[in-house]
Write an enzyme that holds these catalytic residues in place. Structure first.
Site, PDB file in Angstrom:
ATOM      1  N   PRO A 164      55.565  96.467 120.589  1.00 55.58           N
ATOM      2  CA  PRO A 164      55.232  95.129 120.093  1.00 55.58           C
ATOM      3  C   PRO A 164      56.221  94.574 119.094  1.00 55.58           C
ATOM      4  CG  PRO A 164      53.678  96.761 119.275  1.00 55.58           C
ATOM      5  CD  PRO A 164      54.500  97.434 120.338  1.00 55.58           C
ATOM      6  N   ASN A 165      56.489  93.297 119.275  1.00 58.50           N
ATOM      7  CA  ASN A 165      57.322  92.456 118.405  1.00 58.50           C
ATOM      8  C   ASN A 165      58.813  92.731 118.542  1.00 58.50           C
ATOM      9  OD1 ASN A 165      55.164  90.957 117.161  1.00 58.50           O
ATOM     10  ND2 ASN A 165      54.626  92.871 116.127  1.00 58.50           N
ATOM     11  N   ARG A 207      64.567  87.160 113.630  1.00 56.38           N
ATOM     12  CA  ARG A 207      64.023  87.212 112.267  1.00 56.38           C
ATOM     13  C   ARG A 207      64.323  88.553 111.638  1.00 56.38           C
ATOM     14  NH1 ARG A 207      58.134  84.949 113.858  1.00 56.38           N
ATOM     15  NH2 ARG A 207      59.090  83.339 115.108  1.00 56.38           N
ATOM     16  N   TYR A 246      66.286  94.620 110.701  1.00 54.89           N
ATOM     17  CA  TYR A 246      66.493  94.993 112.107  1.00 54.89           C
ATOM     18  C   TYR A 246      67.852  94.591 112.675  1.00 54.89           C
ATOM     19  CZ  TYR A 246      61.492  95.816 111.798  1.00 54.89           C
ATOM     20  OH  TYR A 246      60.260  96.281 111.432  1.00 54.89           O
ATOM     21  N   ASN A 284      60.687 103.288 121.540  1.00 57.22           N
ATOM     22  CA  ASN A 284      60.438 102.686 120.230  1.00 57.22           C
ATOM     23  C   ASN A 284      59.116 101.941 120.392  1.00 57.22           C
ATOM     24  OD1 ASN A 284      60.218 101.258 117.888  1.00 57.22           O
ATOM     25  ND2 ASN A 284      62.311 100.496 117.886  1.00 57.22           N
ATOM     26  N   ALA A 318      54.969  99.179 115.988  1.00 60.29           N
ATOM     27  CA  ALA A 318      53.843  99.507 115.114  1.00 60.29           C
ATOM     28  C   ALA A 318      52.853 100.476 115.761  1.00 60.29           C
ATOM     29  CB  ALA A 318      53.133  98.226 114.686  1.00 60.29           C
ATOM     30  N   HIS A 346      52.487 104.143 114.637  1.00 57.67           N
ATOM     31  CA  HIS A 346      51.685 104.560 113.482  1.00 57.67           C
ATOM     32  C   HIS A 346      50.178 104.517 113.754  1.00 57.67           C
ATOM     33  CE1 HIS A 346      55.632 103.888 111.882  1.00 57.67           C
ATOM     34  NE2 HIS A 346      55.545 102.588 112.075  1.00 57.67           N
ATOM     35  N   ASP A 390      49.052 110.559 123.816  1.00 60.10           N
ATOM     36  CA  ASP A 390      48.452 111.332 124.906  1.00 60.10           C
ATOM     37  C   ASP A 390      49.199 111.105 126.215  1.00 60.10           C
ATOM     38  OD1 ASP A 390      46.583 112.381 123.180  1.00 60.10           O
ATOM     39  OD2 ASP A 390      44.915 111.136 123.880  1.00 60.10           O
ATOM     40  N   GLU A 423      62.023 109.578 120.413  1.00 58.30           N
ATOM     41  CA  GLU A 423      61.455 108.473 119.635  1.00 58.30           C
ATOM     42  C   GLU A 423      62.581 107.836 118.817  1.00 58.30           C
ATOM     43  OE1 GLU A 423      58.404 109.852 117.000  1.00 58.30           O
ATOM     44  OE2 GLU A 423      58.236 107.915 115.972  1.00 58.30           O
ATOM     45  N   HIS A 438      63.594 104.613 116.044  1.00 56.06           N
ATOM     46  CA  HIS A 438      63.263 103.468 115.184  1.00 56.06           C
ATOM     47  C   HIS A 438      64.549 102.882 114.643  1.00 56.06           C
ATOM     48  CE1 HIS A 438      59.084 104.227 115.576  1.00 56.06           C
ATOM     49  NE2 HIS A 438      59.337 105.512 115.353  1.00 56.06           N
ATOM     50  N   ILE A 439      64.657 101.588 114.745  1.00 61.27           N
ATOM     51  CA  ILE A 439      65.865 100.891 114.292  1.00 61.27           C
ATOM     52  C   ILE A 439      66.000 101.021 112.781  1.00 61.27           C
ATOM     53  CG2 ILE A 439      66.910  98.596 114.085  1.00 61.27           C
ATOM     54  CD1 ILE A 439      65.465  97.937 116.794  1.00 61.27           C
ATOM     55  N   ARG A 467      60.532 102.819 103.940  1.00 66.90           N
ATOM     56  CA  ARG A 467      59.675 101.624 103.964  1.00 66.90           C
ATOM     57  C   ARG A 467      58.250 101.990 103.517  1.00 66.90           C
ATOM     58  NH1 ARG A 467      60.611  98.480 109.408  1.00 66.90           N
ATOM     59  NH2 ARG A 467      59.566  96.866 108.162  1.00 66.90           N
ATOM     60  N   ARG A 487      54.241 103.533 107.346  1.00 63.34           N
ATOM     61  CA  ARG A 487      55.228 103.737 108.413  1.00 63.34           C
ATOM     62  C   ARG A 487      55.779 105.172 108.421  1.00 63.34           C
ATOM     63  NH1 ARG A 487      56.266  98.398 110.134  1.00 63.34           N
ATOM     64  NH2 ARG A 487      56.060  96.922 108.408  1.00 63.34           N
TER      65      ARG A 487
HETATM   66  O1  CA2 Z   1      62.220 100.315 112.918  1.00 65.14           O
HETATM   67  C1  CA2 Z   1      61.676 100.208 114.023  1.00 65.14           C
HETATM   68  O2  CA2 Z   1      62.297 100.235 115.079  1.00 65.14           O
HETATM   69  C2  CA2 Z   1      60.166  99.961 114.084  1.00 65.14           C
HETATM   70  O3  CA2 Z   1      59.668 100.660 115.224  1.00 65.14           O
HETATM   71  C3  CA2 Z   1      59.972  98.469 114.255  1.00 65.14           C
HETATM   72  C4  CA2 Z   1      58.513  98.045 114.250  1.00 65.14           C
HETATM   73  C5  CA2 Z   1      57.799  98.623 113.028  1.00 65.14           C
HETATM   74  O4  CA2 Z   1      56.415  98.317 113.109  1.00 65.14           O
HETATM   75  C6  CA2 Z   1      57.973 100.118 112.916  1.00 65.14           C
HETATM   76  O5  CA2 Z   1      57.341 100.568 111.742  1.00 65.14           O
HETATM   77  C7  CA2 Z   1      59.449 100.478 112.856  1.00 65.14           C
HETATM   78  C8  CA2 Z   1      58.380  96.527 114.185  1.00 65.14           C
HETATM   79  C9  CA2 Z   1      59.182  95.779 115.200  1.00 65.14           C
HETATM   80  C10 CA2 Z   1      59.206  94.339 114.796  1.00 65.14           C
HETATM   81  O6  CA2 Z   1      60.421  93.795 115.220  1.00 65.14           O
HETATM   82  C11 CA2 Z   1      60.785  92.585 114.715  1.00 65.14           C
HETATM   83  C12 CA2 Z   1      62.065  92.204 114.967  1.00 65.14           C
HETATM   84  C13 CA2 Z   1      62.502  90.999 114.477  1.00 65.14           C
HETATM   85  C14 CA2 Z   1      61.645  90.180 113.766  1.00 65.14           C
HETATM   86  C15 CA2 Z   1      60.352  90.570 113.521  1.00 65.14           C
HETATM   87  C16 CA2 Z   1      59.917  91.788 114.013  1.00 65.14           C
END
Ligand code: CA2
Length: 153
Positions: free
Chosen positions: A19-20, A27, A32, A83, A86, A89, A96, A107, A109-110, A116, A120
């Site tokens: 997600p996201n 943003r 990121y 990846n 969210a 977490h 599973d 796994e 994470h960027i 953080r 997280r």
């Molecule tokens: O650091 C990562 O790759 C995360 O998986 C990114 C997730 C975050 O919930 C994890 O804790 C760490 C969030 C992705 C949101 O991506 C965005 C990118 C641009 C603007 C807003 C959100």
């Protein structure tokens, strides 16, 4: 969003984004970076191709879609790079699914999640993944391909 490259001798890597992550490059560049999800897919697919793999890149904002994609990887992919955003977490369901298919999984994470917020710092997925790469930016996806390159026959 889904993209697939042509088949290769070593088989296919499933590259899953949760997600996201479709918002990458639009943003929060301080966290990121400025690359888009298409850039990530291109980078990962190029690294996979260089190592002799094809790649299927899937992004979804829906937990069940990610579970379905992991199930579908059984018999079609030789490894998974995930990846889960969210859901990392929160999701016992994705954990599973990864455990059930039993494919080598990395796994990614960027951001450095350990720098953080406390929430997280815990991942439901890490115990069922073979490697975890955090804080390397989108380069983490290339590192994940490199790990699979070195560890898969
Ligand atoms: O650091 C990562 O790759 C995360 O998986 C990114 C997730 C975050 O919930 C994890 O804790 C760490 C969030 C992705 C949101 O991506 C965005 C990118 C641009 C603007 C807003 C959100």
């Amino acid at each position: 969003m889904t993209s697939t490259t042509a088949g290769s001798a070593r088989g296919s890597l499933l590259i899953l984004n949760g997600p996201n992550l479709n918002l990458l490059g639009t943003r929060e560049p301080a966290i990121y970076g400025s690359a888009t999800l298409d850039d990530v897919a291109d980078l990962a697919a190029a690294a996979a191709a260089a190592a002799g793999f094809s790649a299927e890149c899937i992004q979804s904002n829906h937990e069940g879609d990610l579970v379905d994609a992991i199930h579908a990887a059984r018999g079609t992919a030789v490894g998974i790079i995930i990846n889960a955003g969210a859901y990392t977490h929160t999701s016992v369901a994705i954990r599973d699914a990864l455990a059930a298919v039993g494919l080598p999984a990395v796994e990614v994470h960027i951001s450095n999640v350990h720098r953080r917020e406390e929430f997280r710092h815990h991942s439901y997925l890490s115990p069922v993944c073979d490697a975890v790469i955090v804080g390397a930016g989108i380069h983490g996806y290339e590192l994940a391909v490199s790990y699979l390159d070195k560890t898969l026959a």
